[in-house]
Design a protein around this motif. Sequence first.
Motif, mmCIF file in Angstrom:
data_model
loop_
_atom_site.group_PDB
_atom_site.id
_atom_site.type_symbol
_atom_site.label_atom_id
_atom_site.label_comp_id
_atom_site.label_asym_id
_atom_site.label_seq_id
_atom_site.Cartn_x
_atom_site.Cartn_y
_atom_site.Cartn_z
ATOM 1 N N ARG A 1 -4.772 0.506 0.737
ATOM 2 C CA ARG A 1 -3.862 2.116 0.456
ATOM 3 C C ARG A 1 -5.068 2.898 2.320
ATOM 4 N NH1 ARG A 1 -7.286 6.296 -0.452
ATOM 5 N NH2 ARG A 1 -8.374 4.873 -2.365
ATOM 6 N N THR A 2 -5.743 1.846 2.429
ATOM 7 C CA THR A 2 -6.849 3.307 3.083
ATOM 8 C C THR A 2 -6.767 2.594 4.618
ATOM 9 O OG1 THR A 2 -8.793 2.049 2.454
ATOM 10 C CG2 THR A 2 -8.421 3.758 1.172
ATOM 11 N N HIS A 3 -6.113 1.042 4.423
ATOM 12 C CA HIS A 3 -6.336 0.718 5.874
ATOM 13 C C HIS A 3 -4.920 -0.030 6.742
ATOM 14 C CE1 HIS A 3 -10.454 0.128 4.280
ATOM 15 N NE2 HIS A 3 -11.475 -0.176 5.508
ATOM 16 N N SER A 4 -4.601 0.206 7.965
ATOM 17 C CA SER A 4 -3.562 0.141 8.196
ATOM 18 C C SER A 4 -3.664 -1.602 8.618
ATOM 19 C CB SER A 4 -2.899 0.969 9.559
ATOM 20 O OG SER A 4 -3.692 1.095 10.436
ATOM 21 N N LEU B 1 0.571 0.441 -1.143
ATOM 22 C CA LEU B 1 2.184 -0.067 -0.385
ATOM 23 C C LEU B 1 2.683 0.992 0.649
ATOM 24 C CD1 LEU B 1 3.745 -2.652 -2.632
ATOM 25 C CD2 LEU B 1 1.761 -2.336 -0.888
ATOM 26 N N GLU B 2 2.442 2.455 0.112
ATOM 27 C CA GLU B 2 3.367 3.267 0.450
ATOM 28 C C GLU B 2 3.357 3.438 1.764
ATOM 29 O OE1 GLU B 2 4.791 8.267 -0.098
ATOM 30 O OE2 GLU B 2 3.749 7.014 -1.517
ATOM 31 N N ILE C 1 5.560 -2.730 7.438
ATOM 32 C CA ILE C 1 7.185 -2.200 6.304
ATOM 33 C C ILE C 1 7.383 -3.337 5.976
ATOM 34 C CG2 ILE C 1 9.758 -0.687 6.368
ATOM 35 C CD1 ILE C 1 8.652 0.351 8.931
ATOM 36 N N ASN C 2 7.197 -4.620 6.816
ATOM 37 C CA ASN C 2 8.227 -5.845 6.566
ATOM 38 C C ASN C 2 6.696 -6.065 4.987
ATOM 39 O OD1 ASN C 2 7.298 -8.211 6.872
ATOM 40 N ND2 ASN C 2 9.611 -8.469 6.760
ATOM 41 N N GLU C 3 5.764 -6.348 5.640
ATOM 42 C CA GLU C 3 4.815 -6.917 4.828
ATOM 43 C C GLU C 3 4.397 -5.839 3.750
ATOM 44 O OE1 GLU C 3 1.206 -7.578 6.504
ATOM 45 O OE2 GLU C 3 1.521 -9.048 7.627
ATOM 46 N N GLY C 4 4.809 -4.644 3.641
ATOM 47 C CA GLY C 4 4.582 -4.162 2.362
ATOM 48 C C GLY C 4 5.543 -4.267 1.313
ATOM 49 N N GLY D 1 9.513 2.695 -5.437
ATOM 50 C CA GLY D 1 9.833 1.817 -5.062
ATOM 51 C C GLY D 1 10.435 1.531 -4.134
ATOM 52 N N ILE D 2 11.645 1.718 -5.273
ATOM 53 C CA ILE D 2 13.225 1.790 -4.103
ATOM 54 C C ILE D 2 13.534 2.673 -3.283
ATOM 55 C CG2 ILE D 2 15.807 1.563 -5.729
ATOM 56 C CD1 ILE D 2 14.984 0.764 -8.431
#
Length: 167
Positions: free
Chosen positions: A63-66, A105-106, A117-120, A139-140
């Motif tokens: 959540r805290t690291h891109s 994940l958001e 985006i893919n990994e999330g 999630g959807i």
Amino acid sequence: LIDSYLQVETLETIERHVTAAAGEVIRRRRAALQMYRAWLLDIGPDRTVVADRMLRFLTESARTHSRSFRGDEDVGGDALKALREVAKRRPEFRRLIVDEAIDSLEPHIAGHDRVAINEGLLTLEEYLDALSGHEQKRGIELALDALDRLDPIHNEWLIVRPALEVL
């Protein structure tokens, strides 16, 4: 052996060391992520308190690291990969973090980095059936939003395939 020595106090000590020196936080966090991932795969199923603590560290890191293209600084990517592997190999632990899963994940799914985006989305796919109805809906909605932001001219299968799997 891990079950004998791994206690919440041990994790607290590790987490204090992670943040002890500002210049080493990224390197230490990445090391802790790898240890926690390995331990989560090896601990007994009855060690839910310890598993919960480690999973919360993973979700907080995600959540805290891109995500970073620099491999030596990719805390966000490492956290997502660890969460995905734990979900696949230890599905009984997924329900411990249902409240934190979507929040972690958001930022990756809602961003502009195609790989993030893919990994999330891939990680969301592993947790979706463990989420509550409200969290599944979130999630959807994230998957639909990721698809909505795509440029139809480009062939964005890196995002389309995992988004369709979530849906």
